[in-house]
Structure formats: structure tokens, C-alpha cells
Design a protein around this motif. Structure first.
Motif, short mmCIF file in Angstrom:
data_model
loop_
_atom_site.label_atom_id
_atom_site.label_comp_id
_atom_site.label_asym_id
_atom_site.label_seq_id
_atom_site.Cartn_x
_atom_site.Cartn_y
_atom_site.Cartn_z
N ALA A 159 2.17 8.69 2.49
CA ALA A 159 0.98 8.68 2.27
C ALA A 159 -0.04 10.21 1.82
O ALA A 159 -0.30 10.06 1.02
N ALA B 108 5.69 6.73 7.63
CA ALA B 108 4.97 6.12 6.44
C ALA B 108 3.89 7.37 6.41
O ALA B 108 2.70 7.15 4.66
N GLY B 109 3.19 7.80 7.34
CA GLY B 109 1.70 8.48 6.80
C GLY B 109 2.11 9.73 6.22
O GLY B 109 0.83 10.01 4.93
N ILE C 200 -2.59 8.26 -0.80
CA ILE C 200 -2.17 7.20 -0.53
C ILE C 200 -3.17 7.65 0.78
O ILE C 200 -2.83 7.49 2.00
N GLU C 201 -3.92 5.75 1.14
CA GLU C 201 -4.72 6.08 1.92
C GLU C 201 -4.17 4.73 2.61
O GLU C 201 -4.70 4.08 2.36
N LEU C 202 -3.23 4.90 3.87
CA LEU C 202 -3.50 4.31 4.98
C LEU C 202 -4.16 3.70 6.40
O LEU C 202 -5.47 4.92 6.29
N GLY D 291 1.09 0.11 6.20
CA GLY D 291 2.61 -0.04 5.73
C GLY D 291 3.69 -0.06 5.83
O GLY D 291 4.14 -0.70 4.85
N ALA E 20 8.99 6.11 -0.25
CA ALA E 20 8.72 5.78 1.39
C ALA E 20 9.88 4.65 1.33
O ALA E 20 10.32 5.04 2.99
N ARG F 15 -3.89 -1.41 6.68
CA ARG F 15 -2.73 -1.03 5.65
C ARG F 15 -1.99 0.05 6.27
O ARG F 15 -2.24 1.20 5.96
N GLU G 66 1.21 -1.41 -0.07
CA GLU G 66 0.03 -0.17 -0.07
C GLU G 66 0.88 1.32 0.19
O GLU G 66 0.60 2.54 -0.27
N LEU G 67 2.31 1.05 0.14
CA LEU G 67 3.22 2.25 0.49
C LEU G 67 4.03 2.43 -1.09
O LEU G 67 4.47 3.77 -1.03
N HIS H 34 1.20 11.52 -1.22
CA HIS H 34 0.66 11.05 -2.96
C HIS H 34 -0.76 10.50 -2.66
O HIS H 34 -0.72 10.04 -3.38
#
Length: 339
Positions: free
Chosen positions: A231, A227-228, A236-238, A244, A53, A242, A44-45, A234
Motif C-alpha cells: 500500500a 499489505a502495508g 494506498i491508505e490502509l 487489506g 498484493a 480497511r 482496498e488492496l 502505491h
């Protein structure tokens, strides 16, 4: 030492050839003290933001007094197809597939308490729940479980009370099929693997350096906090499911993951890892040590069982050595792990 340039090269190479790329053999093995662990950077990352990342993970590990011995990157679909995802979370998968029969003693007792207060509902593993309703998708099952609440029963064992075909049932590890799908479905996503050593205890690495389960709630200087942040930049939903980044949950799991992802690729056995060498030196059979990778239940007192990975999570290295030595001498299977 693994550098930013190394991880960028690995990411580019894995994408170009559609397979694993590795920094290669380390000059000297992990020391016989401290913590020998593996960090997994999840798909996911590692999509469009893979280079950034991985660079952030390397930076945070370095600032957290962790030496990166080796690094590998591979397509997430390949990671799944080779069975690595199943072996990374062996108990999660077994409980999802076999249901209550796979639970260790503590998890079984927690399930009995849960079902007693819920009207003794039927209990199904996640895959059996999907079999019961042909119109139920893995993603929908996960959504229902998270909305209903997920109760941890024991190591790798979780329960949710949800409706399937209009009636309430207890589903075990109901989020697992959707998690596995995520590795297979995004063909552009990668998985990052970092073999690490630190003088810090595993528990300290997990509570301090890894960060909170949800990256949005993790400290900025932690792996999941970083990681958050990546995300967020970009889109990206964590989430908790999920999140990372994973770091070995204990010395035993760290040893087995270091062997599986790195030493085995070189044709070496588990006794080439720091903890593996120590266990063999204490007379534990190599076959018994490698058998622990599957995390099968072991006997623990009269009519009770224990999950090896979970039982060693909070223990020091010396305590893990002592416990594994005791298991090897008391397990009534001629040195083989129960199946």
C-alpha cells in the motif's frame, strides 16, 4: 500449489471478463488434521496494485508454512452483489440491521453495562441511525464512530456513542454501511480468495502470520505487514477498518468459508470440507452444520444465548467438534439453527 503466475492470470482474467476466475479443483481435499482456513484479500488492496498484493500474500503464506489449495479472484462489486460480503460477516450485518435484538447474551450484557454508565441512551443499529437522519451519510457515520471510539461488545458486535440529530445515541456497528459501500463503489477493485491448509493452529496463524489489525503496525513478515508495504508503495491508505487482509477467525468459520467460496462452486456440500467431514462422521446433521453459516444465536444455558462463530474462535479443532456436537443435540429446534 498456487504460483505468482497463477495469481497474475486470475487478476487479468477477472478484469477482462468482469467475473470470477478460479484455479479450479484441487487434486486432493484438505487433510483431516490441522487448520483449513480462507484468506480474503480485500478491495482496498486489490485496485491498481492487485498483482503485486496477491503475489505478496502468496509469498507470505508460503513462508508461514501454509499450503494454498486453491485461489479465486473476482470483482468486489460482484462479491457484494452476490451477497458474499453479507455472508462473510453475517453477524456484523445482522447487528447493523436489527440492532440490540440481534445481540448474543454476552454482547447484550456488555451493552447494558455501557448504557448504564452513559445515562441509558437510546440504542440503534447502524442502518436505523441512517434512517433517523436523512442528511447523514454512511461515511460520516463511520467517521463519527471511529472518532468517538468503538467498543467491542462481543463477536461481530460493536458500539459507539455518537450524536445523531443533535442528541447522543449508541450506534451498533456504525462502520458497517461504509464498509459495504466500499465494495460496491470501486468498479475496478477486486477480491482475492485463497483456500489454505496449515499444520499450525488457527490462533497461531492469526496472532503470528496475519499481523496487527492496523497494517502500519503489523510485523513486516506478516500478511498485513506485507499489505502495508504494498500500500505504501502505491499510495494506498490502509487502516484498522480497511486493513487489506482477513483470515478465518476459527475452525468453524474456516470450514464455512471454504465451503461457501470453493466447495459450493463445485456443487459440493459442507461435508466435503475437512471439518465438515469430521462433524458428519460424529453424527451432526449436515443441515445443522450449514445452518451455522448464518451465525444465528444459539441457546446456552437458561435464558442465555451464544454466537456460534465467536464461541469457537479460540478453540482447538477437537474442541470445536465437541461443542458443535453438543449444540446439535441440545438446541431445541429439531436440528435446525435458531432464526
Amino acid at each position: 500449489m498456487v504460483t505468482r503466475e497463477d495469481v497474475h492470470s486470475l487478476v487479468a482474467g477477472a478484469r477482462q471478463v468482469g467475473g470470477r476466475r478460479d484455479t479450479g479443483l484441487v487434486r486432493k481435499p484438505a487433510p483431516d488434521s490441522g487448520s483449513h482456513v480462507v484468506v480474503l484479500v480485500k478491495p482496498e488492496l486489490l485496485g491498481a496494485a492487485a498483482e503485486e498484493a496477491m503475489t505478496e500474500v502468496v509469498r507470505v503464506l508460503g513462508s508461514g508454512e501454509v499450503d494454498i489449495l486453491r485461489c479465486a479472484v473476482m470483482p468486489a462489486a460482484d462479491f457484494s452483489a452476490r451477497g458474499a460480503l453479507l455472508r462473510h460477516y453475517p453477524r456484523l450485518h445482522r447487528v447493523a440491521a436489527d440492532g440490540a435484538a440481534a445481540l448474543a447474551g454476552d454482547a447484550r450484557r456488555a451493552l447494558e453495562a455501557l448504557t448504564a454508565t452513559s445515562g441509558r441512551l437510546d440504542v440503534l443499529g447502524a442502518y436505523a441511525a441512517l434512517d433517523h437522519d436523512a442528511n447523514l451519510s454512511a461515511a460520516t457515520l463511520e467517521t463519527r464512530c471511529r472518532e468517538a471510539g468503538i467498543t467491542k461488545l462481543g463477536s461481530g458486535s460493536y458500539a459507539s456513542t455518537v450524536e445523531v440529530l443533535g442528541r447522543p445515541i449508541v450506534v451498533l456497528n456504525g462502520f458497517l454501511p461504509a464498509l459495504a459501500d466500499a465494495y460496491r463503489q470501486d468498479r475496478g477493485a477486486l477480491v482475492g480468495l485463497l483456500e489454505c491448509h496449515s499444520d499450525r493452529e488457527v490462533g497461531d496463524l492469526r496472532s503470528g502470520l496475519l499481523g496487527a489489525l492496523h497494517p502500519g503496525q503489523a510485523a513486516p513478515g506478516s500478511l498485513r505487514g506485507a499489505a502495508g508495504a504494498v500500500a505504501g508503495r502505491h499510495g494506498i491508505e490502509l487502516s484498522e477498518g480497511r486493513n487489506g487482509v482477513h483470515l478465518s477467525a476459527g475452525h468453524l468459520e474456516g470450514m464455512l468459508q471454504a465451503w461457501r467460496y470453493f466447495a459450493a462452486a463445485d456443487g459440493c456440500g459442507v461435508d466435503s470440507t475437512a471439518l465438515g467431514r469430521a462433524l458428519v462422521g460424529h453424527g451432526v446433521p449436515t443441515a445443522f452444520i450449514t445452518g451455522l453459516a448464518a451465525d444465528h444465536n444459539l441457546p446456552c444455558g437458561p435464558a442465555d444465548t451464544v454466537a456460534p462463530h465467536g464461541a469457537t474462535e479460540s478453540l482447538s479443532r477437537d474442541e470445536v467438534i465437541g461443542l458443535v456436537r453438543r449444540w446439535a443435540t441440545t438446541t431445541p429446534t429439531n436440528g435446525r439453527v435458531l432464526v
